[in-house]
Design a protein around this motif. Structure first.
Motif, PDB file in Angstrom:
ATOM      1  N   MET A 175     -22.132 -15.718   2.443  1.00 44.73           N
ATOM      2  CA  MET A 175     -21.357 -14.482   3.099  1.00 44.73           C
ATOM      3  C   MET A 175     -20.878 -14.404   1.597  1.00 44.73           C
ATOM      4  O   MET A 175     -20.055 -15.137   0.838  1.00 44.73           O
ATOM      5  CB  MET A 175     -20.350 -14.971   4.139  1.00 44.73           C
ATOM      6  N   LYS A 196     -12.014 -16.797   6.752  1.00 45.73           N
ATOM      7  CA  LYS A 196     -11.459 -16.165   6.707  1.00 45.73           C
ATOM      8  C   LYS A 196     -10.085 -15.342   5.493  1.00 45.73           C
ATOM      9  O   LYS A 196     -11.111 -15.054   4.963  1.00 45.73           O
ATOM     10  CB  LYS A 196     -10.438 -17.688   5.668  1.00 45.73           C
ATOM     11  N   SER A 213     -21.900  -0.832   8.714  1.00 44.16           N
ATOM     12  CA  SER A 213     -21.235  -1.148   7.451  1.00 44.16           C
ATOM     13  C   SER A 213     -20.956  -2.438   7.350  1.00 44.16           C
ATOM     14  O   SER A 213     -20.178  -2.194   5.632  1.00 44.16           O
ATOM     15  CB  SER A 213     -20.261  -0.001   6.818  1.00 44.16           C
ATOM     16  N   LYS A 214     -21.157  -3.478   7.469  1.00 43.01           N
ATOM     17  CA  LYS A 214     -20.584  -4.749   7.788  1.00 43.01           C
ATOM     18  C   LYS A 214     -21.988  -5.510   8.339  1.00 43.01           C
ATOM     19  O   LYS A 214     -23.124  -5.492   8.910  1.00 43.01           O
ATOM     20  CB  LYS A 214     -19.492  -5.192   9.236  1.00 43.01           C
ATOM     21  N   ASN A 215     -22.391  -6.724   7.430  1.00 39.50           N
ATOM     22  CA  ASN A 215     -23.130  -7.561   7.412  1.00 39.50           C
ATOM     23  C   ASN A 215     -24.504  -7.172   7.320  1.00 39.50           C
ATOM     24  O   ASN A 215     -25.875  -6.819   8.107  1.00 39.50           O
ATOM     25  CB  ASN A 215     -23.062  -7.955   9.547  1.00 39.50           C
ATOM     26  N   LEU A 262       0.584  -1.281   0.087  1.00 36.46           N
ATOM     27  CA  LEU A 262       0.148   0.052   0.237  1.00 36.46           C
ATOM     28  C   LEU A 262       1.044   1.489  -0.134  1.00 36.46           C
ATOM     29  O   LEU A 262       0.562   2.269  -0.804  1.00 36.46           O
ATOM     30  CB  LEU A 262      -0.800   0.357   1.267  1.00 36.46           C
ATOM     31  N   TYR A 303     -14.591  -1.940  -0.047  1.00 31.87           N
ATOM     32  CA  TYR A 303     -15.249  -1.350   0.307  1.00 31.87           C
ATOM     33  C   TYR A 303     -15.257  -0.260  -0.477  1.00 31.87           C
ATOM     34  O   TYR A 303     -14.386   0.368  -1.658  1.00 31.87           O
ATOM     35  CB  TYR A 303     -15.188  -0.189   1.251  1.00 31.87           C
ATOM     36  N   MET A 350     -18.281  -1.704  13.134  1.00 29.60           N
ATOM     37  CA  MET A 350     -19.437  -1.738  11.796  1.00 29.60           C
ATOM     38  C   MET A 350     -20.326  -2.692  11.959  1.00 29.60           C
ATOM     39  O   MET A 350     -21.387  -2.049  10.960  1.00 29.60           O
ATOM     40  CB  MET A 350     -18.485  -1.702  10.374  1.00 29.60           C
ATOM     41  N   LYS A 409     -13.761 -23.389   2.618  1.00 25.31           N
ATOM     42  CA  LYS A 409     -13.041 -23.504   3.834  1.00 25.31           C
ATOM     43  C   LYS A 409     -12.895 -21.179   4.280  1.00 25.31           C
ATOM     44  O   LYS A 409     -12.780 -21.318   4.931  1.00 25.31           O
ATOM     45  CB  LYS A 409     -12.621 -24.065   3.874  1.00 25.31           C
ATOM     46  N   ASP A 410     -12.516 -21.072   3.457  1.00 22.57           N
ATOM     47  CA  ASP A 410     -12.389 -19.367   3.734  1.00 22.57           C
ATOM     48  C   ASP A 410     -13.368 -18.365   3.219  1.00 22.57           C
ATOM     49  O   ASP A 410     -13.582 -17.210   4.632  1.00 22.57           O
ATOM     50  CB  ASP A 410     -11.018 -18.725   2.184  1.00 22.57           C
ATOM     51  N   GLU A 424      -4.123  -6.793   4.915  1.00 15.85           N
ATOM     52  CA  GLU A 424      -3.975  -6.296   4.376  1.00 15.85           C
ATOM     53  C   GLU A 424      -4.528  -5.018   4.231  1.00 15.85           C
ATOM     54  O   GLU A 424      -4.649  -3.860   3.595  1.00 15.85           O
ATOM     55  CB  GLU A 424      -5.418  -6.536   3.519  1.00 15.85           C
ATOM     56  N   PRO A 435     -17.222 -18.326   4.272  1.00 15.49           N
ATOM     57  CA  PRO A 435     -18.979 -19.079   4.996  1.00 15.49           C
ATOM     58  C   PRO A 435     -19.796 -18.727   3.638  1.00 15.49           C
ATOM     59  O   PRO A 435     -20.035 -17.995   3.182  1.00 15.49           O
ATOM     60  CB  PRO A 435     -19.218 -18.654   6.162  1.00 15.49           C
ATOM     61  N   ARG A 475     -11.246  -4.063   3.930  1.00 13.49           N
ATOM     62  CA  ARG A 475      -9.920  -3.558   3.039  1.00 13.49           C
ATOM     63  C   ARG A 475      -9.630  -4.676   1.912  1.00 13.49           C
ATOM     64  O   ARG A 475      -9.902  -5.401   2.508  1.00 13.49           O
ATOM     65  CB  ARG A 475      -9.599  -3.034   4.302  1.00 13.49           C
ATOM     66  N   SER A 476      -9.238  -4.149   1.175  1.00 15.19           N
ATOM     67  CA  SER A 476      -8.341  -5.530   0.078  1.00 15.19           C
ATOM     68  C   SER A 476      -6.738  -4.725   0.031  1.00 15.19           C
ATOM     69  O   SER A 476      -7.484  -3.171  -0.076  1.00 15.19           O
ATOM     70  CB  SER A 476      -8.871  -6.176  -0.764  1.00 15.19           C
ATOM     71  N   ASN A 477      -5.993  -5.261  -0.272  1.00 18.82           N
ATOM     72  CA  ASN A 477      -5.234  -4.741  -1.212  1.00 18.82           C
ATOM     73  C   ASN A 477      -4.964  -4.199  -2.220  1.00 18.82           C
ATOM     74  O   ASN A 477      -4.624  -3.198  -2.474  1.00 18.82           O
ATOM     75  CB  ASN A 477      -3.461  -6.064  -1.811  1.00 18.82           C
ATOM     76  N   ILE A 481     -20.242  -8.479   3.901  1.00 16.65           N
ATOM     77  CA  ILE A 481     -19.158  -8.042   4.187  1.00 16.65           C
ATOM     78  C   ILE A 481     -18.290  -6.889   3.446  1.00 16.65           C
ATOM     79  O   ILE A 481     -17.060  -8.166   3.259  1.00 16.65           O
ATOM     80  CB  ILE A 481     -17.913  -9.334   4.772  1.00 16.65           C
ATOM     81  N   LEU A 534     -25.304 -12.382   4.035  1.00 17.70           N
ATOM     82  CA  LEU A 534     -24.593 -11.523   4.610  1.00 17.70           C
ATOM     83  C   LEU A 534     -23.605 -10.497   3.347  1.00 17.70           C
ATOM     84  O   LEU A 534     -22.533 -11.552   2.944  1.00 17.70           O
ATOM     85  CB  LEU A 534     -24.441 -12.132   5.965  1.00 17.70           C
ATOM     86  N   PHE A 564     -17.880 -10.931  -0.160  1.00 22.71           N
ATOM     87  CA  PHE A 564     -17.166 -10.116   0.448  1.00 22.71           C
ATOM     88  C   PHE A 564     -16.767  -8.626  -0.705  1.00 22.71           C
ATOM     89  O   PHE A 564     -17.032  -9.735  -1.956  1.00 22.71           O
ATOM     90  CB  PHE A 564     -15.482 -10.217   0.518  1.00 22.71           C
TER      91      PHE A 564
END
Lengths: 454, 115, 546
Positions: B78, A190, B103-105, A43, B83, A262, B72-73, A156, B75, B11-13, B8, B6, B80
């Protein structure tokens, strides 16, 4: 690449709340860009590489280029003629600029709020409720043998958190780094952070409070029913083992992510974690800390607090600061259509806020400050293009643990800094306010300086 | 066919790096309008990597392309998303007196968009 | 407007210049007191008024990381006490931990023009300087916490006294501090590293290779003396608040020998009785020692009934008080440097311990024979807000008022003290000493605390009133550096005030000794640690003694 190269050592990355101050920047002064950022994470590398100088006007009114003076005058007029002006943003600028922004808001009797309200604002409320046992990050590096992240994905969001401050560094009482620590992660899914954990707890979404409260009960020696697994997704055995580890460690740390603030429970979730950490001090030394986001959001909390007494969501309409999250916080003042002018500094509510708030923002005069074009700057009545803190301008930023650091700018920008504009804007606003008060015949600022206490 | 799931946002890289290039740039807009879904959910909804889905609730809606994640990563049930402007469309403006919109779930209806 | 002013007909109390209530003109030019000014000077008629130098607070907590945590922690403390702004002064909020602007303006409304923040971590110096810049009117400085500094303790363990001294000077220069502060020396490591334990004896060594609190105290007194700092080490003794702690306090003072030392908020360190049981008063023992030893100065740390906020670098103490207050608690560990604890608190007349603390503070004031070395403080906001000073002055000046207050306090407690029998009443001259001249002298501020030519024109003019609380609560005029700030009880101008700091010389090679420690154990870069001059607003370097 030109020959006009300089190196800036011990520069600071202001992208995230880690505020790493060990950057070694290679700067091409002719091209006005940073060509290399040694020690930066993925980042940070993007932060330094992408903040180049792009052509464009430094000031615009309704999309047309104007002089800075004209823009400052227009901004001052807009802000001083509004009945309910709001100031928002501030997390991506220096404390010096933040101090001016709070001053402006004080004089125009508006509301001041920062991105804290949509980040760890709930943790701020929890702090007011229960307090917090906390620390600077160096204490974690030197002492922590038990570290738990709850509702966050630092790999991240804060890529060097593990490696620079918490998990891998070798410290005074943790000479073997990660080997000397137990790392636990709690999350609903995860993430790339999961592999660092010795123990991973997958909590059901929205059940953080229940899980934390059950842990508090176990810490205090109360019985917890095995139905806790159905409720939270984590078995009683796992919890009992975890609580034993927490009570037996020498220096334990709980890091709070936005997965707590949140979602359902908000400040109750953060409060439960803070209370859990406080409770554990009956057995050993235990601390907690929110993992804050933007580069200087912690500075914004500090500046607003020392100038007003409250961390965010502050309103000056009565001539003194009042604090009421939910009333004076920005999502609320906008979506309720209260605000009639907005000063937005270094943030982009027009992209990140709920639609009702964005709609209202589009209907009122906005004064915006940003280094790049954003959804907010596009809808602004007066838009300032400013230089980037930490890259073009110096000043102070606070790391997520309240440690202040002085920036070392790398190269000059043709654009002014936020502070360069906010300071004359504050002066002009104050002039107008004094003028109006004289016109009213109120005399120059008379307030009873001192009265006997009886 | 639609299902309640749901959402979620987080943030991500990629979200972080593209943010630095500019929030009005294509890369950022693409990163923030791609959702990750559980592989079994995708199979049930007859979705392949890259297919378009519509996410909606009482507040608003957006469409995004979807990407498979192993069970497994991520569920079941859900989703993702990084943002951004898309996820904001489903955020309620009421903050429950806290200043913070949930802002989540976020509960959303998910359906495949015909190609 | 002319820059010179003549104040006529006022009754002047200027103990340093041995002026005790004489009617005398005071002349101001260019921010300083001068012998005389021309006929074109602004004239202020102070007939029926009392003129004193501006007050000097030698020990308070008003700015920096722990203060800001305490501010954030207590919205309830601000809400009942707003501080409105004017078009040229900033608004703020009050309570026991006011916002920075309210702090500066409120000191001014009591006639105080200088205040010293008493405990700042070195890594928090930058933050403190930013807050002090936003603290208007008053001149200010801070004491830097070095008594639990791990690197300095390592040097001491290794017997490297010379480097220890240079490292202290380096730290003071790097933080722009005014002097060194020791808080519960030696107590941080057991707190952070040994599951929240503490040291309980001045000669205790938590580990066999450790050094004792006494060794730390002695080394600081010696080094600071050699560096010639205008104010000696400012010491918060071990065992604060514990029954029987007066023995530790006496031992701490004995450790100083005949060298200068300042003992902070000594009331909190003057308890007899058995550890773990209710305290009794040891004010007599402490006052006797101080009376006989002119090298010792102290401030009282008077407890005032009502709301307070405990904020201290003595983290184990705050943890203990958390058990009593049973409310919210803040603990904040600073890497390699300090601990910190915050607890909202309230002193109640009917509570035995609180009434005893209140009485012991007053005993100390009244048993002390040399007002120059017993300074008025409430350890703001620990013993109560500085806004209580007028009431405290009335307690000292008016024995019938004191008896009334005494009758409302826990009788079991106050009857265990000498207070019911103490008839002494402070004079205005003595008040001028314990609030102005004395602290200025103890701090080595030669231009403060008096009204002789060359002094800073920091001046307070009170209406001469029988009720001293009312009198000291509402000065009619306050001048800061010659600028009228309050005129006829109303703010008329703003002022930034100045930062006061010291800059002792040191051997620069000490940097090479400190650097490797930093690189191993701090989380910020060594080269980003020292505070640069941009953080000084208007400032003054107070010279060291040669």
């Amino acid at each position: 690449m030109s020959d006009n190269i300089k190196t800036v050592k011990n520069a600071t990355c202001t992208f995230c709340g880690c505020v790493c101050d060990d950057m070694e920047l290679t700067v091409d002064l002719d091209a006005k860009r940073i060509t290399k950022a040694k020690n930066a994470c993925v980042l940070g590398r993007a932060w330094f590489a992408e903040h180049t100088i792009q052509d464009g006007p430094a000031a615009m009114i309704d999309g047309k280029e104007v002089t800075l003076e004209e823009a400052i005058e227009e901004a001052a007029q807009v802000l001083t003629s509004a009945k309910f002006p709001i100031t928002y943003g501030l997390s991506d600028t220096t404390c010096e600029a933040q101090r001016q922004a709070v001053a402006i808001t004080d004089f125009i009797r508006g509301s001041i709020d920062t991105t804290t309200s949509v980040c760890h604002g709930p943790s701020g409320l929890a702090f007011q409720g229960v307090g917090e046992s906390t620390m600077t990050l160096g204490e974690v590096k030197n002492r922590a043998d038990f570290i738990m992240y709850w509702g966050g994905n630092p790999a991240e969001s804060h890529p060097r958190h593990f490696t620079r401050y918490t998990v891998t560094p070798k410290g005074m009482f943790t000479p073997n780094g990660k080997k000397d620590r137990t790392v636990v992660l709690v999350d609903v899914r995860k993430t790339p952070s999961t592999p660092v954990a010795d123990i991973f707890l997958q909590v059901k979404p929205g059940k953080d409070f229940e899980l934390a409260w059950a842990m508090r009960a176990l810490v205090k020696g109360h019985k917890v029913d095995s139905s806790i697994e159905n409720e939270t997704g984590v078995s009683l055995e796992v919890l009992e083992d975890l609580v034993q580890r927490m009570k037996n460690c020498n220096y334990g740390v709980l890091f709070m992510g936005m997965g707590l603030t949140m979602t359902r429970g908000r400040h109750f979730n953060s409060g439960a974690i803070m209370a859990l950490a406080a409770d554990l001090n009956e057995f050993t030394h235990f601390v907690a800390k929110p993992v804050r986001g933007h580069g200087n959001v912690t500075g914004a909390d500090n500046v607003v607090s020392w100038q007003t007494g409250y961390p965010f969501g502050v309103n000056f309409s009565k001539g003194y600061p009042r604090f009421n999250p939910g009333e004076f916080t920005t999502v609320d003042t906008l979506s309720r259509c209260d605000a009639d002018a907005a000063l937005i500094i270094a943030s982009d509510p027009a992209a990140n806020f709920p639609q009702a708030a964005i709609n209202h923002l589009g209907s009122i005069p906005v004064v915006s400050f940003d280094t790049k074009e954003t959804a907010t700057s596009k809808l602004a009545h007066v838009a300032f293009r400013t230089s980037t803190y930490g890259i073009n301008t110096g000043g102070t930023v606070y790391r997520m643990d309240d440690v202040p650091i002085t920036l070392r700018p790398a190269f000059e920008s043709p654009f002014p800094s936020d502070e360069d504009i906010l300071t004359p804007l504050r002066k002009r606003v104050q002039e107008i306010v004094i003028g109006k008060s004289k016109a009213k015949g109120a005399g120059a600022g008379v307030t009873r300086a001192a009265s006997p206490v009886k | 066919m639609s299902e309640t799931m749901l959402l979620i946002p987080g943030r991500s890289n990629k979200q972080g790096t593209s943010l630095n290039k500019g929030k009005l740039k294509e890369e950022y807009l693409e990163v923030t309008s791609t959702v990750e879904m559980n592989e079994d959910d995708m199979q049930r909804l007859q979705l392949e990597d890259g297919d378009r889905v519509r996410l909606s609730n009482s507040i608003g809606e957006f469409t995004a392309s979807c990407k498979k994640k192993k069970s497994k990563d991520l569920p079941e049930g859900m989703i993702f998303i990084a943002y951004g402007p898309s996820s904001s469309r489903l955020m309620e403006s009421d903050t429950g007196g806290s200043g913070m919109p949930i802002s989540k779930n976020i509960e959303v209806e998910v359906e495949k968009v015909a190609a | 407007m002319s820059t010179s002013t003549r104040i006529l007909n006022g009754k002047v109390y200027d103990p340093i210049n041995k002026v005790d209530g004489e009617i005398k003109d005071i002349c101001i030019k260019d921010g300083k007191i001068v012998e005389s000014v021309g006929d074109d000077a602004t004239r202020i008629d102070a007939a029926g008024m009392v003129i004193m130098p501006g007050g000097v607070d030698i020990h308070c907590h008003i700015a920096g990381p722990k203060v800001n945590l305490a501010r954030k922690l207590q919205p309830e403390d601000h809400r009942h006490d707003p501080h409105p702004g004017t078009p040229f002064t900033r608004s703020g909020s009050g309570g026991t931990v006011p916002s920075t602007f309210a702090t500066g303006y409120r000191y001014a409304t009591l006639g105080y023009t200088t205040a010293m923040e008493a405990a700042v971590t070195p890594i928090g110096a930058r933050h403190t300087l930013e807050e002090l810049h936003d603290t208007p009117v008053i001149d200010k400085g801070f004491y830097v916490l070095l008594g639990n500094n791990i690197f300095l303790q390592q040097l001491l363990k290794e017997g490297r006294k010379e480097e220890f001294k240079h490292a202290i000077a380096w730290w003071i220069n790097s933080t722009k501090a005014f002097t060194t502060k020791l808080v519960n020396p030696g107590g941080d490591e057991p707190w952070k590293g040994k599951k929240n334990s503490n040291v309980s004896d001045i000669d205790e060594k938590p580990n066999s290779n450790d050094i004792s609190p006494r060794q730390i105290i002695e080394a600081f007194i010696e080094a600071v003396n050699e560096l010639g700092l205008p104010h000696p080490p400012h010491i918060h003794c071990n065992n604060l608040g514990h029954s029987g702690n007066y023995k530790t306090t006496l031992e701490t003072m004995r450790t100083a020998g005949d060298r200068r030392a300042h003992l902070a908020h000594i009331q909190f360190h003057s308890y007899a009785g058995e550890l773990g049981k209710n305290p009794t008063s040891a004010a007599r023992e402490i006052a006797d020692y101080i009376n006989k030893h002119p090298n010792i100065s102290c401030d009282v740390g008077q407890v005032m009934f009502g709301k307070s906020t405990i904020m201290t670098a003595d983290a184990p103490l705050a943890y203990m008080l958390r058990g009593i207050a049973k409310g919210k608690w803040v603990n904040a560990d600073t890497e390699c440097e300090s601990g910190c604890g915050i607890v909202p608190f309230s002193y109640q007349e009917h509570v035995y311990v609180h009434a005893l603390q209140w009485a012991i503070g007053l005993e100390l004031f009244l048993l002390s024979e040399d007002p120059w070395r017993i300074i008025l403080s409430t350890d703001h906001p620990n013993g109560g807000s500085f806004m209580n000073y007028p009431k405290l002055i009335k307690l000292l000046m008016d024995s019938s008022f004191r008896k009334e207050e005494l009758s409302r306090a826990n009788q079991k407690a106050v009857n265990k003290t000498l207070l019911p029998d103490l008839e002494r009443e402070y004079t205005l001259n003595e008040i001028a000493i314990i609030t102005r001249a004395g602290p200025a002298k103890c701090l080595g501020l030669n231009n403060k605390g008096h009204l002789g030519p060359g002094a800073d024109a920091d001046i307070t003019i009170y209406d001469d009133q029988a009720d001293k609380e009312i009198m000291f609560n509402a000065p009619r005029y306050v001048f800061k550096s010659g600028t009228p700030i309050i005129s006829n009880h109303e703010f008329c101008q703003d002022h930034d005030g100045r930062l006061l700091h010291v800059a002792p010389a040191y051997d620069e090679t000490i940097v090479d000794t400190v650097r490797p420690f930093f690189e191993d154990y701090y989380s910020i870069e060594f080269d980003n640690y020292a505070v640069d001059d941009s953080y000084l607003h208007d400032h003054e370097i107070i010279p060291v003694r040669n």
